[in-house]
Design an enzyme around this catalytic site. Structure first.
Site, PDB file in Angstrom:
ATOM      1  N   ASP A   1       0.717  -1.252  -0.066  1.00  0.00           N
ATOM      2  CA  ASP A   1      -0.061   0.046   0.013  1.00  0.00           C
ATOM      3  C   ASP A   1       0.939   1.224  -0.023  1.00  0.00           C
ATOM      4  O   ASP A   1       0.449   2.308  -0.540  1.00  0.00           O
ATOM      5  CB  ASP A   1      -0.781  -0.140   1.124  1.00  0.00           C
TER       6      ASP A   1
ATOM      7  N   LYS B   1      -1.461  -5.262   3.724  1.00  0.00           N
ATOM      8  CA  LYS B   1      -2.425  -5.813   4.583  1.00  0.00           C
ATOM      9  C   LYS B   1      -1.876  -6.380   5.944  1.00  0.00           C
ATOM     10  O   LYS B   1      -0.781  -7.032   5.989  1.00  0.00           O
ATOM     11  CB  LYS B   1      -2.990  -6.854   3.753  1.00  0.00           C
TER      12      LYS B   1
HETATM   13  O1  MRU Z   1      -7.840  -3.004   2.797  1.00  0.00           O
HETATM   14  P1  MRU Z   1      -7.303  -3.239   1.342  1.00  0.00           P
HETATM   15  O2  MRU Z   1      -8.193  -4.455   1.054  1.00  0.00           O
HETATM   16  O3  MRU Z   1      -7.529  -2.123   0.464  1.00  0.00           O
HETATM   17  O4  MRU Z   1      -5.803  -3.701   1.135  1.00  0.00           O
HETATM   18  C1  MRU Z   1      -5.251  -4.081  -0.073  1.00  0.00           C
HETATM   19  C2  MRU Z   1      -3.884  -4.466   0.192  1.00  0.00           C
HETATM   20  O5  MRU Z   1      -3.418  -4.724   1.498  1.00  0.00           O
HETATM   21  C3  MRU Z   1      -3.083  -5.080  -0.993  1.00  0.00           C
HETATM   22  O6  MRU Z   1      -2.255  -5.928  -0.697  1.00  0.00           O
HETATM   23  C4  MRU Z   1      -2.360  -3.738  -1.553  1.00  0.00           C
HETATM   24  O7  MRU Z   1      -3.171  -2.629  -1.569  1.00  0.00           O
HETATM   25  C5  MRU Z   1      -1.502  -4.169  -2.637  1.00  0.00           C
HETATM   26  S1  MRU Z   1      -3.015  -4.268  -4.008  1.00  0.00           S
HETATM   27  C6  MRU Z   1      -2.021  -4.195  -5.396  1.00  0.00           C
END
Ligand code: MRU
Length: 346
Positions: free
Chosen positions: A232, A243
């Site tokens: 992220d 995550k």
């Molecule tokens: O809370 P989310 O579902 O938006 O979190 C998503 C993640 O943590 C993904 O691993 C990250 O955004 C990479 S997506 C290519």
């Protein structure tokens, strides 16, 4: 092809990720405020997909604008910036839209609208191309037969298409490699169980779903060859926010001497952010933890922690896979070098 986010007939269309895998429902947004709420509510999620959606949302907001484009534009950008704090792709996309808006100074509203839509479309197309490119580089790291463990969903649903971690897996298969996947369910929101499993089953990729607390055991039994996750936000020193649960997997991978790869486009690298300590971690509503499938599974009085992300220190990352190639430690220098090369080409 999975259509995560699209611009169609002057509206933004999202697949409602909250309903997958049971139902494939597409929602049409004609009001930018409702689209911003859709990001908050996780109708769309995943760092690059959030960025692309916000870019289209700004274009959509400007279609609604009637007077005072400067003030309207600023208000729309603020609305999207306040949706989710951790994924830097959101702020990166807003900054790109701001730069393009500034370049239209003096132009009429029709020209501004056209420029906003063109920039959002470019962000969308570039994300798709970046995923293809990083998938190609990442696939080269994998042996001919490989069992990959992945966490959350870093697939087509988290991007404009193809995916980052799942992009590497898709590219490896296109290169003729035999890839099987262990997908963690990813409590509390179940992006692994609901979304990664859905994408991979759909593509015919052999995938086994495990609960988050099974990862250590699978590694100890020798059933995992490497871990690949998305991100992220990656700080200037290579620390990775992803995550919640990613850090634990990185520590486990190190303990079992397994490569731990992070696949992400340059739009996820935040050079303004010195280290993981400086990354704002979103706290999500307690109901995501106390409830499962809409049913309460914990007592009403219990205190709950629900950070959506954690930070993996750079020393646990074997390599960062980007659309400009693969880099390894020392990350601070390598990230700077990568951007210098990227800016020269652009
Ligand atoms: O809370 P989310 O579902 O938006 O979190 C998503 C993640 O943590 C993904 O691993 C990250 O955004 C990479 S997506 C290519």
């Amino acid at each position: 092809m999975i259509r995560t986010v699209e611009w169609r007939d002057n509206a933004v269309v999202l697949i409602d990720q909250r309903l997958l895998p049971e139902r494939e429902v597409y929602r049409v947004y004609r009001d930018y405020r409702k689209l911003a709420q859709a990001i908050r509510d996780m109708v769309v999620r995943g760092a690059p997909a959030i960025g692309v959606t916000a870019a289209f949302g700004i274009a959509l907001g400007m279609m609604q604008a009637r007077r005072d484009p400067e003030a309207t534009f600023a208000r729309i950008c603020e609305t999207f910036a306040s949706t989710r704090p951790t994924a830097v792709n959101l702020f990166w996309a807003i900054a790109r839209m701001q730069k393009r808006f500034a370049a239209t100074r003096g132009a009429g509203l029709a020209a501004v609208r056209a420029a906003m839509l063109a920039e959002a479309q470019a962000i969308y197309e570039e994300d798709r191309a970046a995923n293809r490119a990083l998938g190609h580089f990442g696939a080269k790291l994998l042996p001919r037969r490989v069992r990959v463990l992945t966490h959350c969903n870093a697939g087509a649903l988290a991007t404009a298409g193809y995916g980052t971690a799942l992009g590497v897996i898709r590219a490896a298969r296109e290169q003729g490699k035999e890839v099987s996947v262990l997908a963690t369910e990813t409590r509390p929101f179940l992006q692994g169980a609901r979304l990664t499993a859905w994408e991979l089953v759909r593509d015919g990729v052999p995938v086994t779903l495990i609960t988050d607390n099974m990862a250590a055991d699978r590694m100890r039994r020798g059933e995992v060859d490497c871990v690949i996750v998305g991100a992220d936000r990656i700080a200037a020193n290579g620390d990775v926010a992803n995550k919640i649960g990613t850090y634990g997997l990185a520590v486990l991978a190190r303990a079992h001497r397994l490569p731990f790869y992070v696949a992400a486009p340059l739009s996820t690298l935040d050079r303004e952010c010195p280290s993981g300590e400086d990354i704002v971690i979103e706290e999500r509503p307690p109901e995501e933890v106390t409830h499962c499938g809409g049913r309460r599974v914990a007592p009403a009085e219990v205190a709950v922690a629900n950070p959506a992300f954690d930070v993996t220190p750079a020393r646990f990352v074997s390599a960062l896979i980007t659309e400009r190639g693969v880099i390894r430690a020392p990350y601070r220098q390598q990230i700077q070098r990568l951007f210098r090369a990227h800016e020269r080409v652009r």
